[in-house]
Design a protein around this motif. Sequence first.
Motif, PDB file in Angstrom:
ATOM      1  N   LEU A 101      -3.538 -29.388  -6.257  1.00 22.01           N
ATOM      2  CA  LEU A 101      -3.304 -30.824  -6.083  1.00 22.01           C
ATOM      3  C   LEU A 101      -2.306 -31.341  -7.113  1.00 22.01           C
ATOM      4  N   LEU A 102      -2.416 -30.851  -8.333  1.00 22.28           N
ATOM      5  CA  LEU A 102      -1.463 -31.257  -9.380  1.00 22.28           C
ATOM      6  C   LEU A 102      -0.059 -30.747  -9.079  1.00 22.28           C
ATOM      7  N   VAL A 103       0.045 -29.533  -8.537  1.00 19.69           N
ATOM      8  CA  VAL A 103       1.349 -28.978  -8.170  1.00 19.69           C
ATOM      9  C   VAL A 103       2.011 -29.853  -7.112  1.00 19.69           C
ATOM     10  N   LEU A 104       1.224 -30.436  -6.227  1.00 14.21           N
ATOM     11  CA  LEU A 104       1.775 -31.337  -5.212  1.00 14.21           C
ATOM     12  C   LEU A 104       2.100 -32.709  -5.790  1.00 14.21           C
ATOM     13  N   LEU A 105       1.176 -33.278  -6.536  1.00 10.93           N
ATOM     14  CA  LEU A 105       1.307 -34.682  -6.936  1.00 10.93           C
ATOM     15  C   LEU A 105       2.207 -34.932  -8.144  1.00 10.93           C
ATOM     16  N   LEU A 106       2.179 -34.061  -9.135  1.00 15.19           N
ATOM     17  CA  LEU A 106       2.981 -34.332 -10.339  1.00 15.19           C
ATOM     18  C   LEU A 106       4.482 -34.438 -10.049  1.00 15.19           C
ATOM     19  N   PRO A 107       5.076 -33.530  -9.282  1.00 16.24           N
ATOM     20  CA  PRO A 107       6.496 -33.707  -8.972  1.00 16.24           C
ATOM     21  C   PRO A 107       6.773 -34.970  -8.147  1.00 16.24           C
ATOM     22  N   LEU A 108       5.857 -35.318  -7.244  1.00 19.39           N
ATOM     23  CA  LEU A 108       6.066 -36.522  -6.434  1.00 19.39           C
ATOM     24  C   LEU A 108       5.979 -37.787  -7.283  1.00 19.39           C
ATOM     25  N   VAL A 109       5.000 -37.839  -8.173  1.00 15.67           N
ATOM     26  CA  VAL A 109       4.871 -38.993  -9.065  1.00 15.67           C
ATOM     27  C   VAL A 109       6.096 -39.089  -9.978  1.00 15.67           C
ATOM     28  N   THR A 110       6.563 -37.952 -10.452  1.00 22.81           N
ATOM     29  CA  THR A 110       7.765 -37.933 -11.287  1.00 22.81           C
ATOM     30  C   THR A 110       8.972 -38.425 -10.502  1.00 22.81           C
ATOM     31  N   ALA A 111       9.095 -38.012  -9.261  1.00 21.88           N
ATOM     32  CA  ALA A 111      10.217 -38.451  -8.412  1.00 21.88           C
ATOM     33  C   ALA A 111      10.169 -39.953  -8.187  1.00 21.88           C
ATOM     34  N   ILE A 112       8.993 -40.483  -7.911  1.00 20.72           N
ATOM     35  CA  ILE A 112       8.866 -41.927  -7.678  1.00 20.72           C
ATOM     36  C   ILE A 112       9.164 -42.697  -8.954  1.00 20.72           C
ATOM     37  N   ALA A 113       8.683 -42.210 -10.087  1.00 25.19           N
ATOM     38  CA  ALA A 113       8.989 -42.869 -11.362  1.00 25.19           C
ATOM     39  C   ALA A 113      10.491 -42.840 -11.619  1.00 25.19           C
ATOM     40  N   ALA A 114      11.143 -41.720 -11.321  1.00 25.14           N
ATOM     41  CA  ALA A 114      12.596 -41.620 -11.494  1.00 25.14           C
ATOM     42  C   ALA A 114      13.317 -42.622 -10.597  1.00 25.14           C
ATOM     43  N   CYS A 115      12.785 -42.870  -9.417  1.00 24.40           N
ATOM     44  CA  CYS A 115      13.389 -43.857  -8.511  1.00 24.40           C
ATOM     45  C   CYS A 115      13.353 -45.251  -9.122  1.00 24.40           C
ATOM     46  N   PHE A 116      12.238 -45.611  -9.738  1.00 22.47           N
ATOM     47  CA  PHE A 116      12.157 -46.924 -10.372  1.00 22.47           C
ATOM     48  C   PHE A 116      13.078 -47.023 -11.580  1.00 22.47           C
ATOM     49  N   VAL A 117      13.203 -45.942 -12.340  1.00 25.49           N
ATOM     50  CA  VAL A 117      14.143 -45.927 -13.468  1.00 25.49           C
ATOM     51  C   VAL A 117      15.568 -46.079 -12.952  1.00 25.49           C
ATOM     52  N   TYR A 118      15.909 -45.369 -11.897  1.00 25.93           N
ATOM     53  CA  TYR A 118      17.244 -45.469 -11.302  1.00 25.93           C
ATOM     54  C   TYR A 118      17.505 -46.883 -10.799  1.00 25.93           C
ATOM     55  N   LEU A 119      16.529 -47.478 -10.132  1.00 26.60           N
ATOM     56  CA  LEU A 119      16.684 -48.859  -9.651  1.00 26.60           C
ATOM     57  C   LEU A 119      16.920 -49.809 -10.810  1.00 26.60           C
ATOM     58  N   GLN A 120      16.208 -49.617 -11.899  1.00 27.69           N
ATOM     59  CA  GLN A 120      16.404 -50.461 -13.089  1.00 27.69           C
ATOM     60  C   GLN A 120      17.830 -50.296 -13.631  1.00 27.69           C
ATOM     61  N   ARG A 121      18.327 -49.061 -13.646  1.00 29.23           N
ATOM     62  CA  ARG A 121      19.706 -48.820 -14.112  1.00 29.23           C
ATOM     63  C   ARG A 121      20.712 -49.503 -13.184  1.00 29.23           C
ATOM     64  N   LEU A 122      20.453 -49.473 -11.896  1.00 28.62           N
ATOM     65  CA  LEU A 122      21.355 -50.136 -10.945  1.00 28.62           C
ATOM     66  C   LEU A 122      21.347 -51.645 -11.159  1.00 28.62           C
ATOM     67  N   ARG A 123      20.171 -52.207 -11.400  1.00 32.88           N
ATOM     68  CA  ARG A 123      20.056 -53.657 -11.636  1.00 32.88           C
ATOM     69  C   ARG A 123      20.775 -54.067 -12.901  1.00 32.88           C
ATOM     70  N   SER A 124      20.784 -53.205 -13.901  1.00 31.59           N
ATOM     71  CA  SER A 124      21.415 -53.559 -15.172  1.00 31.59           C
ATOM     72  C   SER A 124      22.880 -53.164 -15.238  1.00 31.59           C
ATOM     73  N   GLY A 125      23.468 -52.900 -14.072  1.00 31.60           N
ATOM     74  CA  GLY A 125      24.896 -52.578 -14.028  1.00 31.60           C
ATOM     75  C   GLY A 125      25.212 -51.137 -14.329  1.00 31.60           C
ATOM     76  N   GLY A 126      24.265 -50.248 -14.097  1.00 36.59           N
ATOM     77  CA  GLY A 126      24.440 -48.833 -14.377  1.00 36.59           C
ATOM     78  C   GLY A 126      25.399 -48.167 -13.399  1.00 36.59           C
ATOM     79  N   PRO A 127      25.166 -46.901 -13.097  1.00 41.45           N
ATOM     80  CA  PRO A 127      26.111 -46.101 -12.309  1.00 41.45           C
ATOM     81  C   PRO A 127      26.360 -46.672 -10.922  1.00 41.45           C
ATOM     82  N   ARG A 128      27.569 -46.577 -10.512  1.00 42.54           N
ATOM     83  CA  ARG A 128      27.957 -47.080  -9.185  1.00 42.54           C
ATOM     84  C   ARG A 128      28.070 -45.955  -8.246  1.00 42.54           C
TER      85      ARG A 128
END
Length: 128
Positions: A101-128
């Motif tokens: 279960l951890l092998v399935l969920l940990l990468p998915l949770v990490t991916a979703i967290a990375a998506c929110f970090v990326y969205l925050q970078r986009l909002r703050s004028g980050g990479p285009r």
Amino acid sequence: MGVVSSRSTRSLGVIEYLVNAPISLLVPCGIILVASIPLMLGLVPPNRLYGFRTRETLGNRDLWFRANRFAGFALFVAAGASSIVFLVQPEYASGRSLAGLLVLLLPLVTAIAACFVYLQRLRSGGPR
């Protein structure tokens, strides 16, 4: 009475194998892999059912496509990584252990967290 045909016992054996087969956690990985491809390719327009949906992405078409391309890639990598572990260690894929279960969920949770970090970078004028 009480006699079971060999055909019915064979069918029961197949059903038992499928239920107990070490592919159960590979199924959600496969679904996520397939579902992430249209996101990566920018084929999914803004909607409330499918994609990386936040108030910001739903309100800005350009942001939607950029965030969803990233989300598709992140989910593809996460599900792919989990799939590889399940193929190398089939006992984890059975869904009968916390490790699987951890092998399935940990990468998915990490991916979703990375998506929110990326969205925050986009909002703050980050990479285009």
